[in-house]
Structure formats: C-alpha cells, structure tokens
Design a protein around this motif. Structure first.
Motif, PDB file in Angstrom:
ATOM      1  N   GLU A 152      17.851  24.314  29.038  1.00 42.44           N
ATOM      2  CA  GLU A 152      17.487  25.419  30.713  1.00 42.44           C
ATOM      3  C   GLU A 152      16.159  24.712  31.603  1.00 42.44           C
ATOM      4  O   GLU A 152      16.201  24.124  32.757  1.00 42.44           O
ATOM      5  CB  GLU A 152      17.975  26.209  31.283  1.00 42.44           C
ATOM      6  CG  GLU A 152      19.467  26.368  31.012  1.00 42.44           C
ATOM      7  CD  GLU A 152      20.091  25.984  32.568  1.00 42.44           C
ATOM      8  OE1 GLU A 152      19.344  26.291  33.724  1.00 42.44           O
ATOM      9  OE2 GLU A 152      21.040  25.601  32.029  1.00 42.44           O
ATOM     10  N   LEU A 153      14.908  24.719  30.343  1.00 40.52           N
ATOM     11  CA  LEU A 153      13.727  24.368  30.762  1.00 40.52           C
ATOM     12  C   LEU A 153      13.642  22.656  31.115  1.00 40.52           C
ATOM     13  O   LEU A 153      12.967  22.326  31.900  1.00 40.52           O
ATOM     14  CB  LEU A 153      12.968  24.429  30.141  1.00 40.52           C
ATOM     15  CG  LEU A 153      12.617  25.950  29.613  1.00 40.52           C
ATOM     16  CD1 LEU A 153      11.251  26.372  28.467  1.00 40.52           C
ATOM     17  CD2 LEU A 153      11.636  26.862  31.055  1.00 40.52           C
ATOM     18  N   LEU A 154      14.175  22.405  30.088  1.00 40.18           N
ATOM     19  CA  LEU A 154      14.470  20.510  30.567  1.00 40.18           C
ATOM     20  C   LEU A 154      14.939  20.257  31.873  1.00 40.18           C
ATOM     21  O   LEU A 154      14.026  19.295  32.781  1.00 40.18           O
ATOM     22  CB  LEU A 154      14.853  19.930  29.152  1.00 40.18           C
ATOM     23  CG  LEU A 154      14.320  19.593  28.411  1.00 40.18           C
ATOM     24  CD1 LEU A 154      14.671  18.900  26.778  1.00 40.18           C
ATOM     25  CD2 LEU A 154      12.822  19.311  28.082  1.00 40.18           C
ATOM     26  N   LYS A 155      16.062  21.024  32.127  1.00 40.81           N
ATOM     27  CA  LYS A 155      17.104  20.516  33.281  1.00 40.81           C
ATOM     28  C   LYS A 155      15.600  21.012  34.654  1.00 40.81           C
ATOM     29  O   LYS A 155      16.173  20.432  35.340  1.00 40.81           O
ATOM     30  CB  LYS A 155      17.789  21.343  33.741  1.00 40.81           C
ATOM     31  CG  LYS A 155      18.894  20.766  34.561  1.00 40.81           C
ATOM     32  CD  LYS A 155      20.152  21.622  34.458  1.00 40.81           C
ATOM     33  CE  LYS A 155      19.963  23.091  35.226  1.00 40.81           C
ATOM     34  NZ  LYS A 155      21.081  23.527  35.197  1.00 40.81           N
ATOM     35  N   ILE A 156      15.007  21.588  34.720  1.00 35.99           N
ATOM     36  CA  ILE A 156      13.812  22.862  36.191  1.00 35.99           C
ATOM     37  C   ILE A 156      12.883  21.615  35.662  1.00 35.99           C
ATOM     38  O   ILE A 156      12.218  21.837  36.848  1.00 35.99           O
ATOM     39  CB  ILE A 156      13.705  23.896  35.593  1.00 35.99           C
ATOM     40  CG1 ILE A 156      15.218  24.748  35.606  1.00 35.99           C
ATOM     41  CG2 ILE A 156      13.137  24.957  36.661  1.00 35.99           C
ATOM     42  CD1 ILE A 156      15.627  26.417  35.014  1.00 35.99           C
ATOM     43  N   LEU A 157      12.880  21.207  34.559  1.00 37.02           N
ATOM     44  CA  LEU A 157      10.598  20.920  34.592  1.00 37.02           C
ATOM     45  C   LEU A 157      10.897  19.720  35.675  1.00 37.02           C
ATOM     46  O   LEU A 157      10.123  19.821  35.899  1.00 37.02           O
ATOM     47  CB  LEU A 157      11.163  20.435  33.105  1.00 37.02           C
ATOM     48  CG  LEU A 157       9.283  19.647  32.831  1.00 37.02           C
ATOM     49  CD1 LEU A 157       8.156  20.537  32.848  1.00 37.02           C
ATOM     50  CD2 LEU A 157       9.651  18.879  31.162  1.00 37.02           C
ATOM     51  N   PRO A 158      11.940  18.289  35.838  1.00 38.11           N
ATOM     52  CA  PRO A 158      11.293  17.543  36.902  1.00 38.11           C
ATOM     53  C   PRO A 158      11.240  18.222  38.770  1.00 38.11           C
ATOM     54  O   PRO A 158      10.195  17.758  39.238  1.00 38.11           O
ATOM     55  CB  PRO A 158      12.577  16.747  37.259  1.00 38.11           C
ATOM     56  CG  PRO A 158      13.257  16.925  35.276  1.00 38.11           C
ATOM     57  CD  PRO A 158      12.827  18.784  35.061  1.00 38.11           C
ATOM     58  N   GLU A 159      11.907  19.004  38.557  1.00 33.67           N
ATOM     59  CA  GLU A 159      11.767  20.238  39.512  1.00 33.67           C
ATOM     60  C   GLU A 159      10.786  21.025  39.986  1.00 33.67           C
ATOM     61  O   GLU A 159      10.166  20.304  41.163  1.00 33.67           O
ATOM     62  CB  GLU A 159      13.048  21.173  40.511  1.00 33.67           C
ATOM     63  CG  GLU A 159      14.634  20.481  39.911  1.00 33.67           C
ATOM     64  CD  GLU A 159      15.352  21.756  39.760  1.00 33.67           C
ATOM     65  OE1 GLU A 159      15.490  22.544  39.732  1.00 33.67           O
ATOM     66  OE2 GLU A 159      16.835  21.050  39.902  1.00 33.67           O
ATOM     67  N   ILE A 160      10.516  21.308  39.234  1.00 34.10           N
ATOM     68  CA  ILE A 160       9.137  22.358  38.642  1.00 34.10           C
ATOM     69  C   ILE A 160       8.037  20.598  38.792  1.00 34.10           C
ATOM     70  O   ILE A 160       6.595  21.231  39.986  1.00 34.10           O
ATOM     71  CB  ILE A 160       8.996  23.150  37.959  1.00 34.10           C
ATOM     72  CG1 ILE A 160       9.504  24.369  37.364  1.00 34.10           C
ATOM     73  CG2 ILE A 160       7.628  23.296  37.933  1.00 34.10           C
ATOM     74  CD1 ILE A 160       9.760  24.716  35.802  1.00 34.10           C
ATOM     75  N   TRP A 161       7.699  20.077  38.588  1.00 29.09           N
ATOM     76  CA  TRP A 161       7.218  19.027  38.290  1.00 29.09           C
ATOM     77  C   TRP A 161       6.844  18.212  39.943  1.00 29.09           C
ATOM     78  O   TRP A 161       5.666  17.877  40.560  1.00 29.09           O
ATOM     79  CB  TRP A 161       6.838  17.420  36.975  1.00 29.09           C
ATOM     80  CG  TRP A 161       5.649  17.031  37.268  1.00 29.09           C
ATOM     81  CD1 TRP A 161       6.511  15.658  38.121  1.00 29.09           C
ATOM     82  CD2 TRP A 161       4.891  16.859  37.315  1.00 29.09           C
ATOM     83  NE1 TRP A 161       5.209  14.664  37.628  1.00 29.09           N
ATOM     84  CE2 TRP A 161       3.946  15.572  36.686  1.00 29.09           C
ATOM     85  CE3 TRP A 161       4.269  18.100  36.269  1.00 29.09           C
ATOM     86  CZ2 TRP A 161       2.799  15.281  37.142  1.00 29.09           C
ATOM     87  CZ3 TRP A 161       3.249  17.568  35.727  1.00 29.09           C
ATOM     88  CH2 TRP A 161       2.327  16.998  35.703  1.00 29.09           C
TER      89      TRP A 161
END
Length: 75
Positions: free
Chosen positions: A59-68
């Motif tokens: 889930e963190l890997l999925k959200i990480l590009p959005e946060i970046w």
C-alpha cells in the motif's frame, strides 16, 4: 463402627490398587525443566507478519508516487 481385620486388609489392598492406577504422587515425581513451546509455530508467525506487513508495504508503494508528485508540485 470399627473395622474388622478383614475389612482393613481389603481397604489397604483397594487403596494400593487405586494408587497404582493413578501413578506416583506428585511429590515423588521429579519435575524436569521443560522449555515452554508456543502453540503457534514460527512458520505461521512469519506468514502472518508477511501478510500484515507485506500488505502495508504494498500500500505504501502504491501511494508513494502520489505523495511524491504532490510534494514536487509545491516546489
């Protein structure tokens, strides 16, 4: 009522037989230090940790590009 010698002998025989069926008294049994085993094996604990923490990591890997992309859009 007092026991007769015949009753006393029968009672002693019965008590001896019952004691033999039960085994040795706890005071005469030497207790060995036994390592406590967990009811759940280590393999199941590792699998559970992988499912819980692995799901969190995905889930963190999925959200990480959005946060970046949100962080870079501020600069």
């Amino acid at each position: 009522m007092a026991q007769t010698p015949k009753q006393r002998k029968a009672n002693e025989k019965f008590a001896k037989h019952e004691a033999a069926k039960r085994g040795k008294p706890e005071t005469t049994v030497s207790k060995k230090s036994q390592k406590q085993k967990s009811p759940v094996s280590i393999g199941w604990v590792v699998l559970l940790a992988f499912v819980v923490c692995g799901g969190l990591a995905f889930e963190l890997l999925k959200i990480l590009p959005e946060i970046w992309s949100t962080i870079t859009s501020f600069f």
